[in-house]
Motif scaffolding. Sequence first.
Motif, short mmCIF file in Angstrom:
data_model
loop_
_atom_site.label_atom_id
_atom_site.label_comp_id
_atom_site.label_asym_id
_atom_site.label_seq_id
_atom_site.Cartn_x
_atom_site.Cartn_y
_atom_site.Cartn_z
N PRO A 33 11.28 -22.97 -51.60
CA PRO A 33 12.32 -22.67 -50.62
C PRO A 33 12.93 -23.94 -50.05
O PRO A 33 12.42 -25.03 -50.24
N THR A 34 14.06 -23.81 -49.33
CA THR A 34 14.64 -24.96 -48.63
C THR A 34 13.74 -25.37 -47.47
O THR A 34 12.94 -24.57 -46.98
N LEU A 35 13.87 -26.63 -47.03
CA LEU A 35 13.07 -27.13 -45.92
C LEU A 35 13.82 -26.88 -44.61
O LEU A 35 14.96 -27.33 -44.45
N ALA A 36 13.18 -26.20 -43.70
CA ALA A 36 13.78 -25.94 -42.39
C ALA A 36 13.26 -26.99 -41.41
O ALA A 36 12.13 -26.91 -40.92
N LEU A 37 14.07 -28.03 -41.16
CA LEU A 37 13.66 -29.15 -40.31
C LEU A 37 13.62 -28.72 -38.85
O LEU A 37 14.60 -28.17 -38.32
N GLN A 38 12.50 -28.95 -38.20
CA GLN A 38 12.32 -28.58 -36.81
C GLN A 38 12.59 -29.76 -35.88
O GLN A 38 12.53 -30.91 -36.29
N ALA A 39 12.86 -29.49 -34.62
CA ALA A 39 13.06 -30.55 -33.62
C ALA A 39 11.73 -31.26 -33.36
O ALA A 39 10.66 -30.67 -33.48
N ALA A 40 11.83 -32.54 -32.99
CA ALA A 40 10.64 -33.33 -32.68
C ALA A 40 10.47 -33.45 -31.17
O ALA A 40 11.44 -33.51 -30.42
N LYS A 41 9.23 -33.48 -30.74
CA LYS A 41 8.93 -33.71 -29.33
C LYS A 41 8.70 -35.21 -29.15
O LYS A 41 7.62 -35.72 -29.43
N LEU A 42 9.72 -35.88 -28.66
CA LEU A 42 9.65 -37.33 -28.51
C LEU A 42 9.11 -37.69 -27.13
O LEU A 42 9.44 -37.04 -26.14
N PRO A 43 8.33 -38.77 -27.04
CA PRO A 43 7.70 -39.14 -25.77
C PRO A 43 8.58 -40.00 -24.87
O PRO A 43 8.08 -40.79 -24.08
#
Length: 373
Positions: A33-43
Amino acid sequence: MTAFSAARAVWCGLLVSLLLVLVGAGGPGPQVPTLALQAAKLPFTPTHFYIATIRDERPNRSAVAWLVPTTSKAGTPLAPARPVDLQGGALPAIQQFVRQSLPRNPALRPVQIRVRECRVQETPAPGGLVEGRIAVVMAFDYQTPDRAVFLTEYRGGARYMRSATDLAPVEPALRQSLAGGLSYLQAWISQAATRDVRLATAVHPTFRYETRRTEPDTLFYDVKRPLVWSDFTGQPRPRGQYAAAVFPGFAYQGRPRVVNGVVQLDLQLSIFVVRSSSWVAPGQQTDFNLNHEQRHFDLVRLVAERFRRKATPDSLTVEDYNSILQLQYLKSFTEMNHLQDQYDAETHGGTDVAAQERWNHRIDAELRQYGVK
Protein backbone atom coordinates in the motif's frame (compact mmCIF):
# COMPACT_ATOMS: atom_id res chain seq x y z
CA MET A 1 -24.70 -22.20 -38.59
CA THR A 2 -22.07 -23.29 -41.02
CA ALA A 3 -19.30 -25.68 -40.18
CA PHE A 4 -16.81 -22.79 -40.38
CA SER A 5 -18.80 -20.68 -37.91
CA ALA A 6 -19.11 -23.55 -35.50
CA ALA A 7 -15.39 -24.18 -35.61
CA ARG A 8 -14.64 -20.51 -35.01
CA ALA A 9 -16.97 -20.44 -32.00
CA VAL A 10 -15.25 -23.47 -30.48
CA TRP A 11 -11.80 -21.84 -31.05
CA CYS A 12 -12.87 -18.58 -29.38
CA GLY A 13 -14.28 -20.49 -26.43
CA LEU A 14 -11.04 -22.37 -25.99
CA LEU A 15 -9.05 -19.10 -26.19
CA VAL A 16 -11.20 -17.43 -23.51
CA SER A 17 -10.86 -20.49 -21.29
CA LEU A 18 -7.09 -20.44 -21.75
CA LEU A 19 -6.90 -16.72 -20.81
CA LEU A 20 -8.97 -17.35 -17.70
CA VAL A 21 -6.69 -20.20 -16.70
CA LEU A 22 -3.58 -18.02 -17.21
CA VAL A 23 -4.98 -15.09 -15.21
CA GLY A 24 -6.17 -17.36 -12.49
CA ALA A 25 -2.84 -19.14 -12.33
CA GLY A 26 -0.78 -15.94 -12.06
CA GLY A 27 -3.14 -14.09 -9.76
CA PRO A 28 -2.29 -10.71 -8.21
CA GLY A 29 1.17 -10.57 -6.58
CA PRO A 30 1.89 -9.35 -3.05
CA GLN A 31 0.57 -5.81 -2.66
CA VAL A 32 2.30 -2.83 -1.06
CA PRO A 33 0.00 0.00 0.00
CA THR A 34 0.96 3.69 -0.14
CA LEU A 35 2.66 5.18 2.93
CA ALA A 36 0.43 7.44 4.99
CA LEU A 37 2.87 9.90 6.61
CA GLN A 38 1.76 11.01 10.06
CA ALA A 39 2.54 14.27 11.89
CA ALA A 40 5.51 14.30 14.25
CA LYS A 41 5.43 15.42 17.86
CA LEU A 42 8.36 17.80 17.99
CA PRO A 43 9.84 18.91 21.34
CA PHE A 44 10.05 22.60 20.39
CA THR A 45 8.09 25.56 19.08
CA PRO A 46 10.04 27.70 16.57
CA THR A 47 10.86 31.19 17.84
CA HIS A 48 13.00 32.40 14.91
CA PHE A 49 11.43 30.93 11.76
CA TYR A 50 8.43 29.45 10.07
CA ILE A 51 8.31 27.24 6.98
CA ALA A 52 7.01 29.39 4.14
CA THR A 53 7.47 27.06 1.15
CA ILE A 54 8.64 23.53 0.37
CA ARG A 55 10.08 22.49 -2.99
CA ASP A 56 10.75 19.02 -4.35
CA GLU A 57 14.22 18.85 -5.91
CA ARG A 58 14.70 15.08 -5.84
CA PRO A 59 16.40 13.80 -9.02
CA ASN A 60 14.04 10.78 -9.09
CA ARG A 61 10.45 11.65 -8.22
CA SER A 62 8.83 8.40 -9.34
CA ALA A 63 8.43 7.19 -5.75
CA VAL A 64 9.68 7.80 -2.23
CA ALA A 65 10.15 4.18 -1.21
CA TRP A 66 11.19 0.88 -2.73
CA LEU A 67 9.65 -1.70 -0.37
CA VAL A 68 9.76 -5.47 -0.26
CA PRO A 69 6.14 -6.70 -0.41
CA THR A 70 4.84 -8.43 2.69
CA THR A 71 4.26 -12.20 2.76
CA SER A 72 1.38 -14.00 4.44
CA LYS A 73 3.63 -16.33 6.40
CA ALA A 74 7.25 -16.67 7.43
CA GLY A 75 9.54 -18.63 5.16
CA THR A 76 7.88 -17.51 1.94
CA PRO A 77 10.43 -16.34 -0.65
CA LEU A 78 10.64 -12.53 -0.74
CA ALA A 79 9.70 -10.61 -3.86
CA PRO A 80 11.85 -7.77 -5.25
CA ALA A 81 11.29 -4.27 -3.84
CA ARG A 82 8.51 -2.28 -5.49
CA PRO A 83 8.10 1.51 -5.82
CA VAL A 84 5.73 3.02 -3.27
CA ASP A 85 4.86 6.70 -2.94
CA LEU A 86 3.51 8.71 -0.05
CA GLN A 87 -0.24 8.91 0.19
CA GLY A 88 -1.43 11.88 -1.86
CA GLY A 89 1.96 12.26 -3.56
CA ALA A 90 5.40 13.01 -2.13
CA LEU A 91 5.37 16.82 -2.11
CA PRO A 92 1.78 17.28 -0.83
CA ALA A 93 2.40 14.65 1.87
CA ILE A 94 5.62 16.32 3.06
CA GLN A 95 3.94 19.74 3.00
CA GLN A 96 1.11 18.40 5.12
CA PHE A 97 3.59 16.70 7.47
CA VAL A 98 5.45 19.99 8.07
CA ARG A 99 2.23 21.99 8.39
CA GLN A 100 0.83 19.61 11.00
CA SER A 101 4.12 19.18 12.88
CA LEU A 102 5.29 22.83 13.14
CA PRO A 103 3.31 25.90 14.22
CA ARG A 104 3.34 28.59 11.53
CA ASN A 105 3.98 32.17 12.69
CA PRO A 106 4.36 34.58 9.73
CA ALA A 107 5.79 37.22 12.08
CA LEU A 108 9.03 35.18 12.17
CA ARG A 109 11.64 34.67 9.45
CA PRO A 110 10.31 32.80 6.39
CA VAL A 111 12.35 29.71 5.54
CA GLN A 112 12.15 27.60 2.39
CA ILE A 113 12.81 23.85 2.44
CA ARG A 114 14.21 22.21 -0.67
CA VAL A 115 13.89 18.43 -0.45
CA ARG A 116 16.91 17.11 -2.32
CA GLU A 117 16.55 13.51 -1.28
CA CYS A 118 13.87 11.48 0.51
CA ARG A 119 14.25 7.79 -0.16
CA VAL A 120 13.51 4.47 1.54
CA GLN A 121 15.28 1.45 0.07
CA GLU A 122 14.56 -2.09 1.31
CA THR A 123 16.45 -5.29 0.59
CA PRO A 124 15.94 -8.88 1.79
CA ALA A 125 18.06 -9.81 4.79
CA PRO A 126 19.05 -13.18 6.27
CA GLY A 127 16.51 -15.02 8.42
CA GLY A 128 13.53 -13.90 6.38
CA LEU A 129 13.90 -10.31 7.51
CA VAL A 130 13.85 -7.07 5.52
CA GLU A 131 16.46 -4.31 5.94
CA GLY A 132 15.51 -0.70 5.25
CA ARG A 133 17.76 2.30 4.68
CA ILE A 134 16.42 5.87 4.71
CA ALA A 135 18.23 8.90 3.28
CA VAL A 136 16.95 12.46 3.74
CA VAL A 137 18.66 15.61 2.45
CA MET A 138 17.11 19.05 2.96
CA ALA A 139 18.45 22.48 2.03
CA PHE A 140 17.17 25.48 3.97
CA ASP A 141 16.95 29.03 2.57
CA TYR A 142 16.00 32.34 4.14
CA GLN A 143 13.25 33.60 1.84
CA THR A 144 13.71 37.35 1.52
CA PRO A 145 11.28 39.50 -0.51
CA ASP A 146 13.71 39.50 -3.45
CA ARG A 147 15.45 36.13 -3.34
CA ALA A 148 16.18 32.97 -1.40
CA VAL A 149 19.44 33.04 0.60
CA PHE A 150 20.98 29.63 1.27
CA LEU A 151 21.49 28.95 4.98
CA THR A 152 22.43 25.34 5.67
CA GLU A 153 21.85 21.74 4.66
CA TYR A 154 20.70 18.71 6.62
CA ARG A 155 21.81 15.15 5.78
CA GLY A 156 20.24 12.43 7.83
CA GLY A 157 18.62 9.05 7.66
CA ALA A 158 18.00 5.79 9.48
CA ARG A 159 18.24 2.00 9.25
CA TYR A 160 15.67 -0.49 10.40
CA MET A 161 14.90 -4.20 10.33
CA ARG A 162 11.41 -5.61 10.03
CA SER A 163 9.78 -8.96 9.56
CA ALA A 164 8.65 -9.92 6.10
CA THR A 165 5.05 -9.97 7.28
CA ASP A 166 4.87 -6.45 8.76
CA LEU A 167 5.28 -3.06 7.04
CA ALA A 168 4.43 -1.09 10.19
CA PRO A 169 8.04 0.04 11.04
CA VAL A 170 8.51 1.87 7.70
CA GLU A 171 6.40 5.00 8.27
CA PRO A 172 7.66 5.81 11.81
CA ALA A 173 11.27 5.49 10.62
CA LEU A 174 10.67 7.86 7.71
CA ARG A 175 8.72 10.24 9.95
CA GLN A 176 11.58 10.43 12.45
CA SER A 177 14.11 11.08 9.67
CA LEU A 178 12.05 14.00 8.36
CA ALA A 179 11.52 15.28 11.90
CA GLY A 180 15.29 15.15 12.40
CA GLY A 181 15.68 17.70 9.61
CA LEU A 182 13.26 20.09 11.30
CA SER A 183 14.99 19.64 14.66
CA TYR A 184 18.34 20.33 13.00
CA LEU A 185 16.99 23.56 11.52
CA GLN A 186 15.66 24.64 14.91
CA ALA A 187 19.04 24.06 16.59
CA TRP A 188 21.02 25.72 13.78
CA ILE A 189 18.87 28.82 13.46
CA SER A 190 18.64 29.30 17.24
CA GLN A 191 22.41 29.74 17.32
CA ALA A 192 22.74 31.68 14.06
CA ALA A 193 19.81 34.11 14.39
CA THR A 194 21.69 36.62 16.52
CA ARG A 195 25.08 36.47 14.79
CA ASP A 196 24.70 35.35 11.15
CA VAL A 197 24.46 38.29 8.75
CA ARG A 198 22.22 36.25 6.42
CA LEU A 199 19.53 36.23 9.09
CA ALA A 200 19.84 39.87 10.12
CA THR A 201 16.63 41.86 10.02
CA ALA A 202 18.04 45.40 9.76
CA VAL A 203 21.19 47.47 9.22
CA HIS A 204 22.23 50.19 11.65
CA PRO A 205 25.15 52.32 10.37
CA THR A 206 27.37 54.41 12.63
CA PHE A 207 30.04 56.83 11.40
CA ARG A 208 33.35 58.06 12.67
CA TYR A 209 36.04 60.18 11.03
CA GLU A 210 39.66 59.27 10.65
CA THR A 211 41.81 62.09 12.07
CA ARG A 212 45.17 60.36 12.65
CA ARG A 213 48.35 62.23 11.99
CA THR A 214 50.70 59.29 11.75
CA GLU A 215 51.05 59.05 7.95
CA PRO A 216 53.77 61.42 6.70
CA ASP A 217 52.28 61.99 3.24
CA THR A 218 48.58 62.04 4.18
CA LEU A 219 46.76 64.72 6.11
CA PHE A 220 43.31 63.71 7.43
CA TYR A 221 40.67 66.39 7.86
CA ASP A 222 40.48 67.76 11.37
CA VAL A 223 38.76 71.03 12.28
CA LYS A 224 41.45 71.51 14.91
CA ARG A 225 44.21 71.16 12.34
CA PRO A 226 43.64 73.22 9.16
CA LEU A 227 46.02 73.27 6.23
CA VAL A 228 49.38 75.00 6.56
CA TRP A 229 51.81 75.78 3.78
CA SER A 230 54.22 73.10 4.94
CA ASP A 231 51.58 70.54 3.88
CA PHE A 232 52.21 71.54 0.24
CA THR A 233 55.31 69.46 -0.51
CA GLY A 234 54.75 68.79 -4.21
CA GLN A 235 56.83 70.28 -6.99
CA PRO A 236 55.25 73.61 -8.14
CA ARG A 237 53.59 73.47 -11.54
CA PRO A 238 53.75 76.23 -14.12
CA ARG A 239 51.72 78.92 -12.44
CA GLY A 240 49.11 79.75 -15.08
CA GLN A 241 46.00 81.04 -13.32
CA TYR A 242 46.64 79.15 -10.08
CA ALA A 243 48.92 80.17 -7.22
CA ALA A 244 48.58 76.80 -5.50
CA ALA A 245 46.75 73.51 -5.81
CA VAL A 246 45.42 70.94 -3.35
CA PHE A 247 43.80 67.61 -4.23
CA PRO A 248 41.55 66.40 -1.43
CA GLY A 249 39.40 63.29 -1.55
CA PHE A 250 37.38 61.01 0.68
CA ALA A 251 36.83 57.29 1.15
CA TYR A 252 35.02 54.95 3.49
CA GLN A 253 35.41 51.45 4.83
CA GLY A 254 32.90 49.40 6.77
CA ARG A 255 33.20 46.74 9.43
CA PRO A 256 29.92 44.87 9.90
CA ARG A 257 29.06 42.77 12.91
CA VAL A 258 25.72 41.22 13.85
CA VAL A 259 24.35 42.01 17.30
CA ASN A 260 20.98 40.54 18.28
CA GLY A 261 19.99 40.05 14.65
CA VAL A 262 20.94 43.58 13.52
CA VAL A 263 23.93 44.43 11.34
CA GLN A 264 25.89 47.04 13.26
CA LEU A 265 27.83 48.71 10.45
CA ASP A 266 30.81 50.72 11.70
CA LEU A 267 31.73 53.10 8.87
CA GLN A 268 34.99 55.00 8.98
CA LEU A 269 35.13 58.10 6.77
CA SER A 270 38.51 59.40 5.65
CA ILE A 271 38.80 62.92 4.24
CA PHE A 272 42.36 63.51 3.21
CA VAL A 273 44.94 65.50 1.30
CA VAL A 274 48.06 63.91 -0.16
CA ARG A 275 50.87 66.31 0.65
CA SER A 276 53.14 65.27 -2.23
CA SER A 277 50.36 66.07 -4.73
CA SER A 278 49.77 69.55 -3.29
CA TRP A 279 51.93 72.49 -4.30
CA VAL A 280 52.31 76.26 -4.04
CA ALA A 281 54.11 78.59 -6.41
CA PRO A 282 57.04 80.63 -5.10
CA GLY A 283 55.94 83.87 -3.47
CA GLN A 284 52.26 82.82 -3.27
CA GLN A 285 52.20 81.63 0.32
CA THR A 286 49.63 84.19 1.49
CA ASP A 287 46.79 83.78 3.98
CA PHE A 288 44.26 84.55 1.24
CA ASN A 289 45.58 81.78 -1.00
CA LEU A 290 45.78 79.32 1.88
CA ASN A 291 42.13 80.03 2.76
CA HIS A 292 41.13 79.26 -0.83
CA GLU A 293 42.86 75.85 -0.66
CA GLN A 294 41.40 75.15 2.79
CA ARG A 295 37.91 75.70 1.33
CA HIS A 296 38.59 72.97 -1.22
CA PHE A 297 39.27 70.71 1.76
CA ASP A 298 36.11 71.94 3.54
CA LEU A 299 33.97 71.18 0.49
CA VAL A 300 34.99 67.53 0.67
CA ARG A 301 33.93 67.45 4.32
CA LEU A 302 30.51 68.84 3.31
CA VAL A 303 30.09 66.15 0.63
CA ALA A 304 31.11 63.48 3.14
CA GLU A 305 28.48 64.80 5.56
CA ARG A 306 25.84 64.59 2.85
CA PHE A 307 26.94 61.04 2.02
CA ARG A 308 26.70 60.17 5.69
CA ARG A 309 23.10 61.36 5.85
CA LYS A 310 22.09 59.34 2.81
CA ALA A 311 23.19 56.10 4.51
CA THR A 312 20.27 55.70 6.90
CA PRO A 313 18.78 52.46 8.27
CA ASP A 314 15.77 53.01 6.02
CA SER A 315 17.93 53.27 2.89
CA LEU A 316 20.04 50.15 3.55
CA THR A 317 18.83 46.58 3.22
CA VAL A 318 20.48 43.56 4.75
CA GLU A 319 20.88 41.89 1.36
CA ASP A 320 22.35 44.86 -0.52
CA TYR A 321 23.78 47.37 1.95
CA ASN A 322 27.24 47.11 0.39
CA SER A 323 26.06 47.84 -3.15
CA ILE A 324 23.74 50.61 -1.92
CA LEU A 325 26.63 52.29 -0.09
CA GLN A 326 28.91 51.97 -3.11
CA LEU A 327 26.33 53.58 -5.37
CA GLN A 328 25.77 56.44 -2.91
CA TYR A 329 29.53 56.89 -2.61
CA LEU A 330 29.99 57.10 -6.40
CA LYS A 331 27.22 59.69 -6.62
CA SER A 332 28.81 61.69 -3.81
CA PHE A 333 32.22 61.50 -5.47
CA THR A 334 30.71 62.89 -8.68
CA GLU A 335 29.03 65.62 -6.63
CA MET A 336 32.37 66.47 -5.00
CA ASN A 337 34.11 66.92 -8.35
CA HIS A 338 31.27 69.06 -9.68
CA LEU A 339 31.29 71.24 -6.55
CA GLN A 340 35.06 71.74 -6.72
CA ASP A 341 34.84 72.81 -10.37
CA GLN A 342 31.98 75.17 -9.58
CA TYR A 343 33.92 76.69 -6.69
CA ASP A 344 37.02 77.36 -8.79
CA ALA A 345 34.97 78.69 -11.71
CA GLU A 346 33.00 81.17 -9.61
CA THR A 347 36.01 82.38 -7.61
CA HIS A 348 38.29 82.37 -10.67
CA GLY A 349 40.73 80.15 -8.81
CA GLY A 350 40.55 82.40 -5.75
CA THR A 351 41.34 85.64 -7.52
CA ASP A 352 37.81 87.08 -7.22
CA VAL A 353 37.77 88.44 -3.66
CA ALA A 354 34.01 89.06 -3.50
CA ALA A 355 33.13 85.64 -4.88
CA GLN A 356 35.60 84.03 -2.50
CA GLU A 357 33.93 85.76 0.43
CA ARG A 358 30.51 84.50 -0.65
CA TRP A 359 31.81 80.96 -0.80
CA ASN A 360 33.48 81.38 2.61
CA HIS A 361 30.12 82.30 4.17
CA ARG A 362 28.28 79.53 2.33
CA ILE A 363 30.75 76.82 3.38
CA ASP A 364 30.92 78.00 7.01
CA ALA A 365 27.11 78.08 7.26
CA GLU A 366 26.76 74.52 5.99
CA LEU A 367 29.57 73.25 8.21
CA ARG A 368 27.79 74.76 11.22
CA GLN A 369 24.56 73.13 10.07
CA TYR A 370 26.30 69.76 10.28
CA GLY A 371 27.88 70.60 13.60
CA VAL A 372 31.40 70.69 12.19
CA LYS A 373 32.21 74.25 13.29
